[in-house]
Write a protein that holds these residues in place. Sequence first.
Motif, PDB file in Angstrom:
ATOM      1  N   LEU A   1       0.825  -1.209   0.000  1.00 27.11           N
ATOM      2  CA  LEU A   1       0.000   0.000   0.000  1.00 27.11           C
ATOM      3  C   LEU A   1       0.857   1.255   0.000  1.00 27.11           C
ATOM      4  O   LEU A   1       2.000   1.247   0.452  1.00 27.11           O
ATOM      5  CB  LEU A   1      -0.901   0.010   1.232  1.00 27.11           C
ATOM      6  CG  LEU A   1      -1.825  -1.193   1.388  1.00 27.11           C
ATOM      7  CD1 LEU A   1      -2.496  -1.186   2.748  1.00 27.11           C
ATOM      8  CD2 LEU A   1      -2.865  -1.229   0.272  1.00 27.11           C
ATOM      9  N   ASN A   2       0.274   2.346  -0.499  1.00 26.97           N
ATOM     10  CA  ASN A   2       0.955   3.642  -0.523  1.00 26.97           C
ATOM     11  C   ASN A   2       0.163   4.751   0.152  1.00 26.97           C
ATOM     12  O   ASN A   2       0.759   5.665   0.708  1.00 26.97           O
ATOM     13  CB  ASN A   2       1.252   4.062  -1.968  1.00 26.97           C
ATOM     14  CG  ASN A   2       2.292   3.184  -2.630  1.00 26.97           C
ATOM     15  OD1 ASN A   2       3.455   3.189  -2.247  1.00 26.97           O
ATOM     16  ND2 ASN A   2       1.862   2.399  -3.621  1.00 26.97           N
TER      17      ASN A   2
ATOM     18  N   THR B   1       1.063   6.047   3.507  1.00 21.03           N
ATOM     19  CA  THR B   1       1.441   4.986   4.440  1.00 21.03           C
ATOM     20  C   THR B   1       2.953   4.874   4.573  1.00 21.03           C
ATOM     21  O   THR B   1       3.438   4.226   5.505  1.00 21.03           O
ATOM     22  CB  THR B   1       0.896   3.626   3.975  1.00 21.03           C
ATOM     23  OG1 THR B   1       1.460   3.303   2.693  1.00 21.03           O
ATOM     24  CG2 THR B   1      -0.623   3.650   3.872  1.00 21.03           C
ATOM     25  N   ARG B   2       3.700   5.514   3.694  1.00 17.74           N
ATOM     26  CA  ARG B   2       5.157   5.377   3.650  1.00 17.74           C
ATOM     27  C   ARG B   2       5.889   6.513   4.358  1.00 17.74           C
ATOM     28  O   ARG B   2       6.986   6.323   4.876  1.00 17.74           O
ATOM     29  CB  ARG B   2       5.633   5.308   2.183  1.00 17.74           C
ATOM     30  CG  ARG B   2       4.976   4.192   1.365  1.00 17.74           C
ATOM     31  CD  ARG B   2       5.340   2.825   1.876  1.00 17.74           C
ATOM     32  NE  ARG B   2       4.758   1.761   1.075  1.00 17.74           N
ATOM     33  CZ  ARG B   2       5.363   1.203   0.037  1.00 17.74           C
ATOM     34  NH1 ARG B   2       6.568   1.617  -0.330  1.00 17.74           N
ATOM     35  NH2 ARG B   2       4.769   0.233  -0.647  1.00 17.74           N
TER      36      ARG B   2
ATOM     37  N   LEU C   1      -3.208   5.150  12.085  1.00 15.83           N
ATOM     38  CA  LEU C   1      -3.405   4.348  10.880  1.00 15.83           C
ATOM     39  C   LEU C   1      -2.213   3.452  10.564  1.00 15.83           C
ATOM     40  O   LEU C   1      -2.367   2.412   9.931  1.00 15.83           O
ATOM     41  CB  LEU C   1      -3.707   5.260   9.684  1.00 15.83           C
ATOM     42  CG  LEU C   1      -5.171   5.443   9.313  1.00 15.83           C
ATOM     43  CD1 LEU C   1      -5.746   4.151   8.748  1.00 15.83           C
ATOM     44  CD2 LEU C   1      -5.985   5.911  10.517  1.00 15.83           C
ATOM     45  N   THR C   2      -1.021   3.848  10.969  1.00 14.57           N
ATOM     46  CA  THR C   2       0.163   3.061  10.612  1.00 14.57           C
ATOM     47  C   THR C   2       0.557   2.049  11.679  1.00 14.57           C
ATOM     48  O   THR C   2       1.301   1.110  11.399  1.00 14.57           O
ATOM     49  CB  THR C   2       1.360   3.971  10.317  1.00 14.57           C
ATOM     50  OG1 THR C   2       1.636   4.782  11.466  1.00 14.57           O
ATOM     51  CG2 THR C   2       1.077   4.862   9.116  1.00 14.57           C
ATOM     52  N   ASN C   3       0.080   2.233  12.907  1.00 17.12           N
ATOM     53  CA  ASN C   3       0.303   1.201  13.925  1.00 17.12           C
ATOM     54  C   ASN C   3      -0.728   0.084  13.750  1.00 17.12           C
ATOM     55  O   ASN C   3      -1.869   0.357  13.395  1.00 17.12           O
ATOM     56  CB  ASN C   3       0.187   1.806  15.332  1.00 17.12           C
ATOM     57  CG  ASN C   3       1.485   2.449  15.777  1.00 17.12           C
ATOM     58  OD1 ASN C   3       2.537   1.847  15.701  1.00 17.12           O
ATOM     59  ND2 ASN C   3       1.399   3.695  16.239  1.00 17.12           N
TER      60      ASN C   3
ATOM     61  N   VAL D   1     -10.203   3.773   3.030  1.00 15.39           N
ATOM     62  CA  VAL D   1      -9.779   3.159   1.769  1.00 15.39           C
ATOM     63  C   VAL D   1      -8.263   3.148   1.746  1.00 15.39           C
ATOM     64  O   VAL D   1      -7.623   4.174   2.000  1.00 15.39           O
ATOM     65  CB  VAL D   1     -10.323   3.935   0.552  1.00 15.39           C
ATOM     66  CG1 VAL D   1      -9.766   3.339  -0.743  1.00 15.39           C
ATOM     67  CG2 VAL D   1     -11.836   3.929   0.547  1.00 15.39           C
ATOM     68  N   PHE D   2      -7.668   1.989   1.468  1.00 15.64           N
ATOM     69  CA  PHE D   2      -6.222   1.856   1.324  1.00 15.64           C
ATOM     70  C   PHE D   2      -5.910   1.500  -0.136  1.00 15.64           C
ATOM     71  O   PHE D   2      -6.618   0.694  -0.754  1.00 15.64           O
ATOM     72  CB  PHE D   2      -5.669   0.763   2.242  1.00 15.64           C
ATOM     73  CG  PHE D   2      -5.755   1.097   3.701  1.00 15.64           C
ATOM     74  CD1 PHE D   2      -4.717   1.775   4.340  1.00 15.64           C
ATOM     75  CD2 PHE D   2      -6.857   0.730   4.455  1.00 15.64           C
ATOM     76  CE1 PHE D   2      -4.783   2.081   5.679  1.00 15.64           C
ATOM     77  CE2 PHE D   2      -6.945   1.023   5.800  1.00 15.64           C
ATOM     78  CZ  PHE D   2      -5.904   1.708   6.412  1.00 15.64           C
ATOM     79  N   GLU D   3      -4.845   2.096  -0.649  1.00 13.10           N
ATOM     80  CA  GLU D   3      -4.475   1.790  -2.046  1.00 13.10           C
ATOM     81  C   GLU D   3      -2.970   1.938  -2.232  1.00 13.10           C
ATOM     82  O   GLU D   3      -2.276   2.491  -1.400  1.00 13.10           O
ATOM     83  CB  GLU D   3      -5.223   2.708  -2.995  1.00 13.10           C
ATOM     84  CG  GLU D   3      -5.055   4.186  -2.709  1.00 13.10           C
ATOM     85  CD  GLU D   3      -5.974   5.042  -3.552  1.00 13.10           C
ATOM     86  OE1 GLU D   3      -6.748   4.487  -4.352  1.00 13.10           O
ATOM     87  OE2 GLU D   3      -5.909   6.283  -3.428  1.00 13.10           O
TER      88      GLU D   3
END
Length: 235
Positions: free
Chosen positions: A20-21, A52-53, A122-124, A233-235
């Motif tokens: 994901l990005n 996400t990066r 969101l990232t944990n 939404v993740f993409e």
Amino acid sequence: MALLDDVIEASGGMARWNSLNRFTLHLSVGGSLFSGTGHASEFKDVTAEGSTRSQSVRFTGITGGEYSGSFHPDAITIESLEGEVLRTWNNPSLAFPETRSPALVDELHLVFFCGVAIWNYLTNPFLLAHPDVVTEELTPWRENADTWRRLRAQFPPHLITLAPEQIFYFDENALQRRTDHDLFGMKVAHYSWAHDSFGGIVVPTLRRAQTLRPDGTVITKPVLMDVEIFDAVFE
């Protein structure tokens, strides 16, 4: 570490996360940190888009739908809905002057605080596997009738978090249920529940931050921060 492996797998797995990005959220944020300075509705029903990066989040529809705000580690901006930059805060810091703490005094502070909080939410737990994050499993914690396993995490200075040291609690399904840390001179606990899967990533859709007593029990009121995620939404 076995616990962290279980936690990451329960949240969707590292392979899926690494594919994901970006993320897009529809959410509302409130609580006494906002209402105490007249900003109770600033982050109601907003859209948050982020990476996400790397640490970046853009909020659309803040202050009653009139503006957008962008969080980056080196700059916070308030913008018109058309993208015109109206205000900028370079090199922001959560170490506000004592006369302002714990209040979030204007939109720039709100965007910075919410940007840090939402990006970390969101990232944990995937962020806990970052090579510069040091984790240690602690003794289990009894939470009412449940037993939750715990990880202490120490974050490096180059990752902006609400606190450099945090304790994460996970239930019998290895889902994150609580996080403890210092905030504006207080001990706080962020409870999380109502987990849902969005594109294979499991996210707690409800979060609540409350003050802690010295023995680790929670002071129920006032609620410092409430977060409700309506869709992701993740993409």
